[in-house]
Motif scaffolding. Structure first.
Motif, PDB file in Angstrom:
ATOM      1  N   ARG A  82       4.416 -73.644 -83.239  1.00  0.00           N
ATOM      2  CA  ARG A  82       5.712 -73.711 -82.554  1.00  0.00           C
ATOM      3  C   ARG A  82       5.711 -74.830 -81.518  1.00  0.00           C
ATOM      4  O   ARG A  82       4.656 -75.256 -81.055  1.00  0.00           O
ATOM      5  CB  ARG A  82       6.013 -72.371 -81.912  1.00  0.00           C
TER       6      ARG A  82
ATOM      7  N   GLU B 295       8.537 -67.232 -94.815  1.00  0.00           N
ATOM      8  CA  GLU B 295       7.468 -67.252 -93.824  1.00  0.00           C
ATOM      9  C   GLU B 295       8.055 -67.147 -92.427  1.00  0.00           C
ATOM     10  O   GLU B 295       7.533 -66.463 -91.569  1.00  0.00           O
ATOM     11  CB  GLU B 295       6.634 -68.535 -93.947  1.00  0.00           C
ATOM     12  N   GLU B 296       9.161 -67.857 -92.197  1.00  0.00           N
ATOM     13  CA  GLU B 296       9.804 -67.819 -90.879  1.00  0.00           C
ATOM     14  C   GLU B 296      10.240 -66.420 -90.525  1.00  0.00           C
ATOM     15  O   GLU B 296      10.043 -65.947 -89.421  1.00  0.00           O
ATOM     16  CB  GLU B 296      11.010 -68.773 -90.880  1.00  0.00           C
TER      17      GLU B 296
ATOM     18  N   ILE C 117       4.239 -76.104 -89.067  1.00  0.00           N
ATOM     19  CA  ILE C 117       5.429 -76.207 -88.219  1.00  0.00           C
ATOM     20  C   ILE C 117       6.638 -75.624 -88.950  1.00  0.00           C
ATOM     21  O   ILE C 117       7.415 -74.846 -88.389  1.00  0.00           O
ATOM     22  CB  ILE C 117       5.677 -77.668 -87.789  1.00  0.00           C
TER      23      ILE C 117
ATOM     24  N   LYS D 255       6.723 -73.409 -91.278  1.00  0.00           N
ATOM     25  CA  LYS D 255       6.604 -71.959 -91.448  1.00  0.00           C
ATOM     26  C   LYS D 255       6.584 -71.209 -90.118  1.00  0.00           C
ATOM     27  O   LYS D 255       6.404 -70.002 -90.085  1.00  0.00           O
ATOM     28  CB  LYS D 255       5.328 -71.632 -92.234  1.00  0.00           C
ATOM     29  N   LYS D 256       6.747 -71.962 -89.023  1.00  0.00           N
ATOM     30  CA  LYS D 256       6.751 -71.385 -87.667  1.00  0.00           C
ATOM     31  C   LYS D 256       5.397 -70.788 -87.280  1.00  0.00           C
ATOM     32  O   LYS D 256       5.311 -69.972 -86.374  1.00  0.00           O
ATOM     33  CB  LYS D 256       7.851 -70.323 -87.510  1.00  0.00           C
ATOM     34  N   GLN D 257       4.335 -71.196 -87.963  1.00  0.00           N
ATOM     35  CA  GLN D 257       2.981 -70.810 -87.556  1.00  0.00           C
ATOM     36  C   GLN D 257       2.564 -71.646 -86.351  1.00  0.00           C
ATOM     37  O   GLN D 257       1.736 -71.228 -85.557  1.00  0.00           O
ATOM     38  CB  GLN D 257       1.999 -71.009 -88.710  1.00  0.00           C
TER      39      GLN D 257
ATOM     40  N   GLY E 281      10.850 -79.924 -80.297  1.00  0.00           N
ATOM     41  CA  GLY E 281      11.091 -79.720 -81.723  1.00  0.00           C
ATOM     42  C   GLY E 281      11.079 -81.059 -82.458  1.00  0.00           C
ATOM     43  O   GLY E 281      11.156 -82.120 -81.845  1.00  0.00           O
TER      44      GLY E 281
ATOM     45  N   ASP F  60       2.916 -75.637 -78.799  1.00  0.00           N
ATOM     46  CA  ASP F  60       1.603 -75.086 -79.154  1.00  0.00           C
ATOM     47  C   ASP F  60       0.552 -76.198 -79.147  1.00  0.00           C
ATOM     48  O   ASP F  60       0.809 -77.299 -79.625  1.00  0.00           O
ATOM     49  CB  ASP F  60       1.607 -74.451 -80.545  1.00  0.00           C
TER      50      ASP F  60
ATOM     51  N   ASN G  87      11.404 -70.373 -95.675  1.00  0.00           N
ATOM     52  CA  ASN G  87      12.324 -69.467 -94.973  1.00  0.00           C
ATOM     53  C   ASN G  87      11.759 -68.052 -94.907  1.00  0.00           C
ATOM     54  O   ASN G  87      11.950 -67.353 -93.925  1.00  0.00           O
ATOM     55  CB  ASN G  87      13.694 -69.463 -95.646  1.00  0.00           C
TER      56      ASN G  87
END
Length: 131
Positions: free
Chosen positions: A31, A127-128, A25, A27-29, A80, A34, A125
């Motif tokens: 979202r 990864e994002e 979450i 790393k925004k893998q 979120g 999802d 950051n």
């Protein structure tokens, strides 16, 4: 997101799974909204007991990371993750104290500890920005 568990470590498997989902979450893998595999599917996919997955999912649900719907299944919290409140910050400070005490005992100074923390923040950051 690929789950990799270390069965040789002292850290419980459900904790490893929980931490990897939280990292996904961060790393925004993963979202908001999802889907995650069902408890049975996740257990089967990674070869662990379904009660272990259930324990990780229940803790993630309690902490606001996921929702578990009877019909929709398991999803990353669509709204979120809740922002940190005072109770969360107090808990964070309590959890950090033993890490800092251990670092001090091992002669890691404040600058080195902060640099380590900064490097971890940068990893998340970075990864994002790469996705």
């Amino acid at each position: 997101m690929i789950v990799q568990l270390d069965l040789e470590t002292d850290e419980p498997i459900y904790v490893q799974l929980k931490h990897q989902i939280i990292e996904g979450i961060a790393k925004k893998q993963l979202r908001p909204g999802d889907p995650l595999p069902s408890v049975r599917s996740m257990a089967s996919d990674i070869g662990i007991n379904l009660h272990t997955v259930n324990k990780a999912y229940q803790q993630l649900k309690q902490e606001g990371y996921i929702l578990i719907h009877r019909q929709k299944g398991v999803v990353i919290q669509p709204d979120g993750v809740p922002e940190a409140d005072e109770a969360y910050k107090d808990d964070l400070f309590k959890k950090l104290r033993p890490f800092i005490a251990d670092a001090v005992c091992r002669q890691i100074d404040e600058d080195e500890f902060i640099k380590c923390c900064s490097n971890i923040f940068a990893e998340f950051n970075q990864e994002e920005g790469e996705l």
